[in-house]
Scaffold this active site. Sequence first.
Site, short mmCIF file in Angstrom:
data_model
loop_
_atom_site.label_atom_id
_atom_site.label_comp_id
_atom_site.label_asym_id
_atom_site.label_seq_id
_atom_site.Cartn_x
_atom_site.Cartn_y
_atom_site.Cartn_z
N GLY A 139 0.78 -1.23 0.00
CA GLY A 139 0.00 0.00 0.00
C GLY A 139 0.81 1.28 0.00
O GLY A 139 0.24 2.37 -0.14
N VAL A 140 2.12 1.18 0.14
CA VAL A 140 2.97 2.37 0.12
C VAL A 140 3.06 2.91 -1.31
O VAL A 140 3.25 2.16 -2.26
CB VAL A 140 4.39 2.04 0.65
CG1 VAL A 140 5.37 3.17 0.37
CG2 VAL A 140 4.34 1.75 2.15
N PRO B 166 7.01 7.27 -6.02
CA PRO B 166 7.07 8.02 -7.28
C PRO B 166 7.56 7.13 -8.42
O PRO B 166 8.42 6.26 -8.23
CB PRO B 166 8.07 9.14 -6.98
CG PRO B 166 8.02 9.31 -5.49
CD PRO B 166 7.82 7.92 -4.96
N ALA B 167 7.03 7.35 -9.60
CA ALA B 167 7.42 6.54 -10.76
C ALA B 167 8.83 6.85 -11.22
O ALA B 167 9.48 6.01 -11.85
CB ALA B 167 6.43 6.78 -11.91
N LEU B 168 9.33 8.04 -10.90
CA LEU B 168 10.66 8.45 -11.34
C LEU B 168 11.38 9.17 -10.21
O LEU B 168 10.78 9.93 -9.44
CB LEU B 168 10.56 9.36 -12.56
CG LEU B 168 11.87 9.87 -13.16
CD1 LEU B 168 11.80 9.91 -14.68
CD2 LEU B 168 12.21 11.27 -12.63
N GLY B 169 12.67 8.90 -10.11
CA GLY B 169 13.50 9.57 -9.11
C GLY B 169 14.89 9.79 -9.64
O GLY B 169 15.17 9.53 -10.82
N GLY C 43 18.91 8.75 -9.32
CA GLY C 43 19.87 7.80 -8.81
C GLY C 43 21.20 8.49 -8.57
O GLY C 43 21.54 9.47 -9.24
N TYR D 256 27.74 3.31 -2.49
CA TYR D 256 28.00 4.51 -3.29
C TYR D 256 28.87 5.51 -2.52
O TYR D 256 29.38 6.45 -3.11
CB TYR D 256 26.68 5.19 -3.68
CG TYR D 256 25.74 4.36 -4.49
CD1 TYR D 256 26.11 3.12 -5.01
CD2 TYR D 256 24.44 4.81 -4.74
CE1 TYR D 256 25.21 2.36 -5.76
CE2 TYR D 256 23.55 4.05 -5.49
CZ TYR D 256 23.93 2.83 -5.98
OH TYR D 256 23.03 2.08 -6.71
N HIS E 24 21.81 -5.22 -1.33
CA HIS E 24 22.36 -4.73 -2.60
C HIS E 24 22.80 -5.82 -3.57
O HIS E 24 22.68 -5.67 -4.78
CB HIS E 24 23.53 -3.80 -2.30
CG HIS E 24 23.86 -2.86 -3.41
ND1 HIS E 24 24.53 -1.67 -3.20
CD2 HIS E 24 23.63 -2.91 -4.74
CE1 HIS E 24 24.68 -1.04 -4.35
NE2 HIS E 24 24.15 -1.77 -5.30
#
Length: 281
Positions: A9-10, A13-16, A18, A48, A103
Amino acid sequence: MEYFELSNGVKIPALGIGTFLLAPDAAEKAVTAALAEGYSLVDTANAYVNEKAVGRALKNSGTDRKDVFLSTKLWPTVYTAEDAVDKTLDRLQTDYVDLLFIHQPAGDYIAGYRQLEKAYKEGKARSIGISNFRGEKLEKLLAAAEIAPHVIQLEAHPYCTEKDVTERLEEYGTRLMAWYPLGHGDKKLINEDVFVKLAEKYGKTPAQIVLRWHTQKGFIVIPGSSDERHIKDNIDIFDFELTDGEMEEIAALDTNTKYYNATPRQEEAYAEFRPDMDGQK
Protein backbone atom coordinates in the site's frame (compact mmCIF):
# COMPACT_ATOMS: atom_id res chain seq x y z
CA MET A 1 4.58 13.15 -11.09
CA GLU A 2 2.92 9.76 -11.31
CA TYR A 3 2.97 7.17 -8.54
CA PHE A 4 2.82 3.41 -8.21
CA GLU A 5 1.36 1.55 -5.25
CA LEU A 6 3.53 -1.18 -3.77
CA SER A 7 2.07 -4.46 -2.55
CA ASN A 8 1.90 -3.13 1.03
CA GLY A 9 0.00 0.00 0.00
CA VAL A 10 2.97 2.37 0.12
CA LYS A 11 3.02 4.85 -2.78
CA ILE A 12 6.28 5.40 -4.63
CA PRO A 13 7.07 8.02 -7.28
CA ALA A 14 7.42 6.54 -10.76
CA LEU A 15 10.66 8.45 -11.34
CA GLY A 16 13.50 9.57 -9.11
CA ILE A 17 17.17 10.42 -9.17
CA GLY A 18 19.87 7.80 -8.81
CA THR A 19 23.25 8.61 -7.27
CA PHE A 20 25.35 5.65 -8.43
CA LEU A 21 28.92 6.71 -9.34
CA LEU A 22 28.41 10.23 -7.95
CA ALA A 23 31.11 11.47 -5.57
CA PRO A 24 29.76 13.12 -2.40
CA ASP A 25 29.93 16.70 -3.66
CA ALA A 26 28.33 15.76 -6.98
CA ALA A 27 25.64 13.70 -5.25
CA GLU A 28 24.77 16.54 -2.89
CA LYS A 29 24.46 19.01 -5.77
CA ALA A 30 22.47 16.57 -7.91
CA VAL A 31 19.97 15.75 -5.16
CA THR A 32 19.61 19.44 -4.29
CA ALA A 33 18.90 20.24 -7.95
CA ALA A 34 16.50 17.32 -8.29
CA LEU A 35 14.44 18.31 -5.26
CA ALA A 36 14.24 21.86 -6.61
CA GLU A 37 12.88 20.46 -9.89
CA GLY A 38 10.12 18.53 -8.12
CA TYR A 39 11.70 15.11 -7.69
CA SER A 40 10.53 13.24 -4.60
CA LEU A 41 12.39 9.90 -4.96
CA VAL A 42 16.12 9.69 -4.18
CA ASP A 43 18.12 6.46 -4.43
CA THR A 44 21.50 5.80 -2.83
CA ALA A 45 23.40 2.92 -1.20
CA ASN A 46 26.05 2.08 1.37
CA ALA A 47 28.45 1.20 -1.44
CA TYR A 48 28.00 4.51 -3.29
CA VAL A 49 29.78 6.16 -0.35
CA ASN A 50 27.58 9.24 -0.68
CA GLU A 51 24.83 8.62 1.89
CA LYS A 52 26.09 11.44 4.12
CA ALA A 53 25.99 13.82 1.15
CA VAL A 54 22.48 12.71 0.22
CA GLY A 55 21.40 13.22 3.83
CA ARG A 56 22.84 16.74 3.82
CA ALA A 57 21.06 17.58 0.59
CA LEU A 58 17.74 16.41 1.98
CA LYS A 59 18.20 18.28 5.26
CA ASN A 60 19.37 21.51 3.66
CA SER A 61 16.72 21.51 0.94
CA GLY A 62 13.98 22.58 3.32
CA THR A 63 11.81 19.79 1.93
CA ASP A 64 9.70 18.04 4.55
CA ARG A 65 11.06 14.55 5.17
CA LYS A 66 7.65 12.97 4.60
CA ASP A 67 7.59 14.45 1.10
CA VAL A 68 10.73 12.60 0.00
CA PHE A 69 10.80 8.89 -0.80
CA LEU A 70 14.30 7.83 0.27
CA SER A 71 15.78 4.55 -0.92
CA THR A 72 19.10 2.95 0.08
CA LYS A 73 20.82 -0.44 0.17
CA LEU A 74 22.80 -2.51 2.65
CA TRP A 75 26.13 -3.84 1.34
CA PRO A 76 27.05 -7.54 1.81
CA THR A 77 29.83 -6.84 4.31
CA VAL A 78 27.25 -5.55 6.81
CA TYR A 79 24.52 -8.13 6.25
CA THR A 80 25.35 -9.73 9.62
CA ALA A 81 26.15 -6.50 11.50
CA GLU A 82 23.42 -5.77 14.02
CA ASP A 83 23.96 -2.01 13.75
CA ALA A 84 23.98 -1.87 9.93
CA VAL A 85 20.54 -0.31 9.60
CA ASP A 86 21.05 2.20 12.41
CA LYS A 87 24.40 3.30 10.98
CA THR A 88 22.80 3.74 7.58
CA LEU A 89 20.05 5.90 9.07
CA ASP A 90 22.64 7.95 10.94
CA ARG A 91 24.56 8.66 7.74
CA LEU A 92 21.35 9.77 6.07
CA GLN A 93 20.28 11.86 9.09
CA THR A 94 16.87 10.24 9.23
CA ASP A 95 14.85 7.97 11.51
CA TYR A 96 13.59 5.81 8.65
CA VAL A 97 13.94 5.12 4.95
CA ASP A 98 11.06 4.56 2.60
CA LEU A 99 12.72 1.61 0.85
CA LEU A 100 15.60 -0.53 2.09
CA PHE A 101 17.32 -3.08 -0.16
CA ILE A 102 19.99 -5.70 0.17
CA HIS A 103 22.36 -4.73 -2.60
CA GLN A 104 23.91 -7.93 -3.92
CA PRO A 105 23.26 -11.71 -3.84
CA ALA A 106 26.60 -12.27 -2.12
CA GLY A 107 27.72 -13.29 1.33
CA ASP A 108 25.03 -14.14 3.89
CA TYR A 109 22.19 -12.49 2.00
CA ILE A 110 19.55 -14.36 3.98
CA ALA A 111 20.89 -12.69 7.13
CA GLY A 112 20.84 -9.40 5.25
CA TYR A 113 17.22 -9.89 4.31
CA ARG A 114 16.37 -10.71 7.92
CA GLN A 115 17.81 -7.30 8.80
CA LEU A 116 15.40 -5.71 6.31
CA GLU A 117 12.43 -7.60 7.71
CA LYS A 118 13.36 -6.51 11.23
CA ALA A 119 13.74 -2.90 10.12
CA TYR A 120 10.35 -3.08 8.41
CA LYS A 121 8.66 -4.40 11.53
CA GLU A 122 10.32 -1.71 13.66
CA GLY A 123 9.24 1.11 11.34
CA LYS A 124 12.77 1.92 10.22
CA ALA A 125 11.87 0.98 6.62
CA ARG A 126 8.46 1.55 5.06
CA SER A 127 9.16 -1.06 2.37
CA ILE A 128 11.94 -3.53 1.56
CA GLY A 129 13.55 -4.90 -1.55
CA ILE A 130 16.30 -6.88 -3.22
CA SER A 131 18.79 -5.84 -5.86
CA ASN A 132 20.43 -7.91 -8.62
CA PHE A 133 18.81 -11.22 -7.63
CA ARG A 134 17.98 -13.82 -10.28
CA GLY A 135 17.80 -17.58 -10.70
CA GLU A 136 18.71 -19.90 -7.84
CA LYS A 137 19.64 -17.14 -5.41
CA LEU A 138 16.32 -15.43 -6.01
CA GLU A 139 14.49 -18.70 -5.36
CA LYS A 140 16.47 -19.32 -2.17
CA LEU A 141 15.63 -15.86 -0.88
CA LEU A 142 11.94 -16.14 -1.73
CA ALA A 143 11.74 -19.49 0.07
CA ALA A 144 13.29 -17.98 3.19
CA ALA A 145 11.44 -14.65 3.19
CA GLU A 146 8.78 -13.98 5.78
CA ILE A 147 7.89 -10.73 4.00
CA ALA A 148 8.02 -10.81 0.22
CA PRO A 149 10.15 -8.06 -1.34
CA HIS A 150 8.12 -5.05 -2.40
CA VAL A 151 10.67 -3.96 -5.03
CA ILE A 152 13.47 -5.56 -7.02
CA GLN A 153 16.16 -3.34 -8.50
CA LEU A 154 17.71 -4.63 -11.71
CA GLU A 155 19.42 -3.37 -14.84
CA ALA A 156 16.53 -2.74 -17.20
CA HIS A 157 16.11 -0.79 -20.45
CA PRO A 158 14.59 -1.41 -23.89
CA TYR A 159 17.29 -3.96 -24.75
CA CYS A 160 16.63 -5.92 -21.52
CA THR A 161 13.25 -5.91 -19.76
CA GLU A 162 13.99 -8.76 -17.30
CA LYS A 163 10.76 -10.47 -18.34
CA ASP A 164 11.58 -13.81 -16.68
CA VAL A 165 12.25 -12.22 -13.30
CA THR A 166 9.26 -9.87 -13.37
CA GLU A 167 6.94 -12.69 -14.35
CA ARG A 168 8.35 -14.86 -11.55
CA LEU A 169 7.65 -12.10 -9.02
CA GLU A 170 4.13 -11.26 -10.20
CA GLU A 171 2.53 -13.46 -7.54
CA TYR A 172 4.26 -11.38 -4.84
CA GLY A 173 3.34 -8.04 -6.37
CA THR A 174 7.03 -7.10 -6.48
CA ARG A 175 7.68 -4.06 -8.66
CA LEU A 176 10.84 -3.48 -10.71
CA MET A 177 13.05 -0.43 -10.22
CA ALA A 178 15.35 0.04 -13.20
CA TRP A 179 19.02 0.96 -13.05
CA TYR A 180 20.94 1.78 -16.23
CA PRO A 181 17.50 2.82 -17.55
CA LEU A 182 19.05 4.63 -20.51
CA GLY A 183 21.45 1.83 -21.36
CA HIS A 184 24.47 3.18 -19.47
CA GLY A 185 24.74 6.05 -21.93
CA ASP A 186 24.78 3.80 -24.99
CA LYS A 187 24.17 6.14 -27.92
CA LYS A 188 23.12 3.19 -30.07
CA LEU A 189 20.16 2.53 -27.79
CA ILE A 190 19.16 6.17 -27.38
CA ASN A 191 19.42 6.76 -31.13
CA GLU A 192 17.36 3.78 -32.20
CA ASP A 193 15.06 4.91 -35.01
CA VAL A 194 11.93 4.39 -32.94
CA PHE A 195 13.11 6.79 -30.23
CA VAL A 196 14.25 9.44 -32.72
CA LYS A 197 10.90 9.19 -34.52
CA LEU A 198 8.84 9.40 -31.33
CA ALA A 199 10.96 12.24 -29.97
CA GLU A 200 10.08 14.27 -33.05
CA LYS A 201 6.39 13.34 -32.76
CA TYR A 202 6.04 14.32 -29.11
CA GLY A 203 8.52 17.20 -29.00
CA LYS A 204 10.77 15.35 -26.56
CA THR A 205 14.29 13.95 -26.55
CA PRO A 206 14.96 10.25 -27.28
CA ALA A 207 16.01 9.85 -23.62
CA GLN A 208 12.67 11.22 -22.46
CA ILE A 209 10.88 8.73 -24.71
CA VAL A 210 12.86 5.87 -23.12
CA LEU A 211 12.06 7.07 -19.60
CA ARG A 212 8.37 7.40 -20.46
CA TRP A 213 8.45 3.86 -21.84
CA HIS A 214 9.77 2.66 -18.48
CA THR A 215 7.00 4.27 -16.45
CA GLN A 216 4.29 3.07 -18.83
CA LYS A 217 5.61 -0.46 -18.42
CA GLY A 218 5.15 -0.04 -14.69
CA PHE A 219 8.87 0.26 -13.94
CA ILE A 220 10.13 2.70 -11.33
CA VAL A 221 13.02 4.51 -12.99
CA ILE A 222 16.02 6.24 -11.37
CA PRO A 223 18.23 7.90 -14.01
CA GLY A 224 21.39 9.31 -12.48
CA SER A 225 22.96 12.57 -13.56
CA SER A 226 25.01 15.44 -12.21
CA ASP A 227 24.00 17.67 -15.13
CA GLU A 228 21.21 20.02 -14.05
CA ARG A 229 19.87 20.20 -17.62
CA HIS A 230 19.49 16.44 -17.75
CA ILE A 231 17.97 16.37 -14.26
CA LYS A 232 15.37 18.88 -15.43
CA ASP A 233 14.68 17.02 -18.67
CA ASN A 234 14.42 13.58 -17.06
CA ILE A 235 11.38 14.50 -14.96
CA ASP A 236 9.61 16.22 -17.86
CA ILE A 237 7.96 13.05 -19.16
CA PHE A 238 4.48 13.05 -17.70
CA ASP A 239 2.70 15.34 -20.17
CA PHE A 240 2.39 12.75 -22.95
CA GLU A 241 1.63 9.05 -23.32
CA LEU A 242 2.93 6.48 -25.79
CA THR A 243 0.29 4.50 -27.65
CA ASP A 244 -0.09 0.74 -27.34
CA GLY A 245 1.33 0.39 -30.84
CA GLU A 246 4.36 2.48 -29.95
CA MET A 247 4.94 0.42 -26.81
CA GLU A 248 4.83 -2.74 -28.94
CA GLU A 249 7.29 -1.25 -31.42
CA ILE A 250 9.73 -0.55 -28.59
CA ALA A 251 9.19 -4.06 -27.18
CA ALA A 252 10.68 -5.46 -30.37
CA LEU A 253 14.08 -4.07 -29.29
CA ASP A 254 14.34 -6.48 -26.35
CA THR A 255 17.19 -8.95 -26.97
CA ASN A 256 17.93 -9.60 -23.27
CA THR A 257 21.21 -7.72 -23.72
CA LYS A 258 22.77 -6.38 -20.52
CA TYR A 259 25.60 -3.88 -20.09
CA TYR A 260 26.77 -5.44 -16.84
CA ASN A 261 27.24 -9.17 -16.47
CA ALA A 262 28.87 -10.31 -13.23
CA THR A 263 30.38 -13.79 -13.22
CA PRO A 264 29.64 -15.94 -10.15
CA ARG A 265 33.17 -15.24 -8.91
CA GLN A 266 32.75 -11.48 -9.36
CA GLU A 267 29.41 -11.61 -7.62
CA GLU A 268 30.78 -13.43 -4.59
CA ALA A 269 33.73 -11.01 -4.44
CA TYR A 270 31.29 -8.33 -3.35
CA ALA A 271 31.21 -10.03 0.04
CA GLU A 272 34.90 -9.14 0.47
CA PHE A 273 34.82 -5.58 -0.87
CA ARG A 274 34.55 -3.08 1.99
CA PRO A 275 33.55 0.43 0.90
CA ASP A 276 34.55 3.17 3.35
CA MET A 277 31.01 3.91 4.45
CA ASP A 278 31.88 5.65 7.71
CA GLY A 279 34.83 7.62 6.34
CA GLN A 280 32.84 9.32 3.60
CA LYS A 281 32.53 13.09 3.46
